[in-house]
Design an enzyme around this catalytic site. Sequence first.
Site, PDB file in Angstrom:
ATOM      1  N   LYS A 109      87.384 156.107 -60.214  1.00 48.39           N
ATOM      2  CA  LYS A 109      86.441 157.063 -59.613  1.00 48.39           C
ATOM      3  C   LYS A 109      86.636 157.004 -58.104  1.00 48.39           C
ATOM      4  O   LYS A 109      86.116 156.126 -57.427  1.00 48.39           O
ATOM      5  CB  LYS A 109      85.000 156.723 -59.980  1.00 48.39           C
ATOM      6  N   LYS A 121      80.214 151.962 -62.803  1.00 45.01           N
ATOM      7  CA  LYS A 121      80.239 151.556 -61.398  1.00 45.01           C
ATOM      8  C   LYS A 121      80.533 150.061 -61.262  1.00 45.01           C
ATOM      9  O   LYS A 121      80.201 149.251 -62.141  1.00 45.01           O
ATOM     10  CB  LYS A 121      78.903 151.896 -60.713  1.00 45.01           C
ATOM     11  N   CYS A 166      40.859 149.201 -46.485  1.00 38.11           N
ATOM     12  CA  CYS A 166      39.435 149.548 -46.380  1.00 38.11           C
ATOM     13  C   CYS A 166      38.506 148.356 -46.555  1.00 38.11           C
ATOM     14  O   CYS A 166      37.296 148.483 -46.386  1.00 38.11           O
ATOM     15  CB  CYS A 166      39.075 150.635 -47.402  1.00 38.11           C
ATOM     16  N   GLU A 217      89.911 156.455 -65.816  1.00 42.92           N
ATOM     17  CA  GLU A 217      90.609 156.668 -64.547  1.00 42.92           C
ATOM     18  C   GLU A 217      89.717 156.188 -63.410  1.00 42.92           C
ATOM     19  O   GLU A 217      88.485 156.151 -63.543  1.00 42.92           O
ATOM     20  CB  GLU A 217      90.946 158.144 -64.355  1.00 42.92           C
ATOM     21  N   CYS A 243      41.277 144.793 -50.170  1.00 41.87           N
ATOM     22  CA  CYS A 243      42.216 145.832 -49.737  1.00 41.87           C
ATOM     23  C   CYS A 243      42.443 145.733 -48.228  1.00 41.87           C
ATOM     24  O   CYS A 243      41.480 145.733 -47.458  1.00 41.87           O
ATOM     25  CB  CYS A 243      41.668 147.210 -50.103  1.00 41.87           C
ATOM     26  N   ALA A 287      76.242 152.441 -53.520  1.00 38.53           N
ATOM     27  CA  ALA A 287      75.598 151.542 -54.494  1.00 38.53           C
ATOM     28  C   ALA A 287      74.083 151.639 -54.393  1.00 38.53           C
ATOM     29  O   ALA A 287      73.379 151.651 -55.404  1.00 38.53           O
ATOM     30  CB  ALA A 287      76.052 150.105 -54.257  1.00 38.53           C
ATOM     31  N   ARG A 308      81.694 171.340 -53.802  1.00 37.37           N
ATOM     32  CA  ARG A 308      80.710 171.363 -54.888  1.00 37.37           C
ATOM     33  C   ARG A 308      79.372 171.926 -54.440  1.00 37.37           C
ATOM     34  O   ARG A 308      78.713 172.642 -55.178  1.00 37.37           O
ATOM     35  CB  ARG A 308      80.505 169.955 -55.462  1.00 37.37           C
TER      36      ARG A 308
END
Length: 685
Positions: free
Chosen positions: A123, A320, A415, A121, A412, A39, A144
Amino acid sequence: MSNDIIEADAANELMRLAKTIAKHNRLYHTHDEPEISDAEYDALVRRNTELEAAFPHLVRPDSPNAAVGAAPAGHLAKVKHAQRMMSLDNAFDGDEVREFVARVRRFLKLGDDQPVALTAEPKIDGLSCSLRYENGALVQAATRGDGTTGEDVTANVATIGDIVQRLAGDAPAVFEIRGEVYMAKSDFAALNARQEAAGDKLFANPRNAAAGSLRQKDPAITAARPLRFLAHGWGEVSELPSDTQAGVMAAIASWGLPVSEMLIRCEGVEDALAQYAEIEAERADLPFDIDGVVYKVDRLDWQDRLGFVAKAPRWAIAHKFPAERAQTTLERIDIQVGRTGKLTPVGRLTPVSVGGVIVSNVTIHNRDEIQRLGVRPGDRVVIQRAGDVIPQIVENLTRDDDRAPYVFPDHCPECGSEAVAEEGEVDVRCTGGLVCPAQRFERLKHFVARGALDIDGLGEKSIAEFIELGWLHSPADIFRLKTHRTELIGREGWQDKSVDNLFAAIEAKRTPDPARFLFGLGIRHIGSVTARDLLKRFTTIEAVAETGKRLAVGDEDAIAEVTAIDGIGGAVAEALGDFFHEEHNRVAWDDLLGEVAPAPYVSTARETEWTGKTIVFTGKLETMSRDEAKAQAERLGARAAGSVSAKTDLVVAGPGAGSKLKKAAELGVRTATEEDWAAIVAAAG
């Protein structure tokens, strides 16, 4: 929200996703040792796909959407597939499945009243395997791999009881049956019990156990493992026993190979979604792991017309199952600075298991997302490992607690430069530019990355080391590193050979591919595809620079030249002009071109008489959709443009063609009917 900001962030994120997904592909497909769940992997790919759809000009040469699986490991013989073994695109809810069917309709130009039958079908979560039968006998089995080349597992497959050595009945002369090798849940539990009793390593899940068992060098080990097989499709065939997906699968079952008992033919998308709901309800009770339902267009002639895009067929999709969620505590919020200077908040969580994977970090996007969720260190949150961003916070359970809100930094953290958000923007950015260590590192890393100059041996660790030593400040400095050879030799990890190899790799890039060079500079809006399109038009880097300098002073002809390129709009012209408007960018550009000489652009497209030509389709096409026509043009090496100009080579006009056909006549551009175009495609093969 500024599109400039979004584009830059998208390019940066796509770069990170390409690297991350490639790593997980290797771990999953080559080593059978995944670090994340299916997932979470799906969500990474989904995020990449969404970014590429939103910014098609940023698609990278190493895009995960162009890759299938991973290259096979070295301990088994390699097998080149007669037909590439593809993967599937994913859908995550009913609306996305409906949109899949709508895309099929649009591509095939079907009427709303014409049904699109689908097969549905389960998976199954296993290892893809192709079984080649010749004259009914099994002659080769292969994994594969990367879709083009797999591993020879013929001897191992012979030990699996579900796989027959000879097909029953009258099978075609050549028929490659494809499916999943898997391990049942009960068999997996028994195997791990035996492993534990023997003091051996336990398998993480049934899929890993099946993959590791099938890919053994010694078939005797495979024979000792309880592997099973379920067919779901086919590859190269000499002939097909039916004109439908369901019909061919029934034939495969009649030949003696197992096919899912839950595979059914659905008259339409709503029937398919009902089957999804039924399979999901039975998921926990099935003897094997599944992670969704696969839908395929039933008519094979429609499958042929739909064809493929990137690594997946247009005629199939995997729906899914929903992501899993869990509660945990947000311990603190850290700020990371990206290549473009964007400050991104990252939540550090009390580690929690979600579907068997330990999650300890979560990206919170930006300052506005923190405010929307109302999150602060100490909050109890709900996280999810799928969706748009992985993992993500979906709910703050303690936002009403009496505690001060989180204050986003105005400087930041890398820096100390001021960090600001321009009017109307949500992203806060460091104003330090190249003086900011975080940006310098990311910009240089991007410049040498695989999709850009691809300098072998100059990785993150080396870049960080050379920056710390004061040797790297700009891309041009990379080509001056050889002046530090004496200082470098003898440092930890560096010997004569490794130093010489690095410098040789750098020297080899002094005449880089111009599109990679342009992409590597990290100019906003100019991803790998846009860089290539610009070079197709202007041929040389020098011509691109000259155009950029004209854009910088508002030259209207230059703007027209750039925006006339199909797929490139005003944002690209503005970004290129902005880059050359800045003096420090011009100085860096000239400095870099003093070290390198990018070669002129050369197209790698398949050579036909239409290679490099520009074709415009207009009017109502009656035998195919506009998308299908454009796909045909691209296969011939041509460009499908949206507007007619003096540089157009052919206008294909259907009924109702108007201004474009008129303009073609005015400019003397060749025109053709849809029937003429079909003849052109057929003649080109």
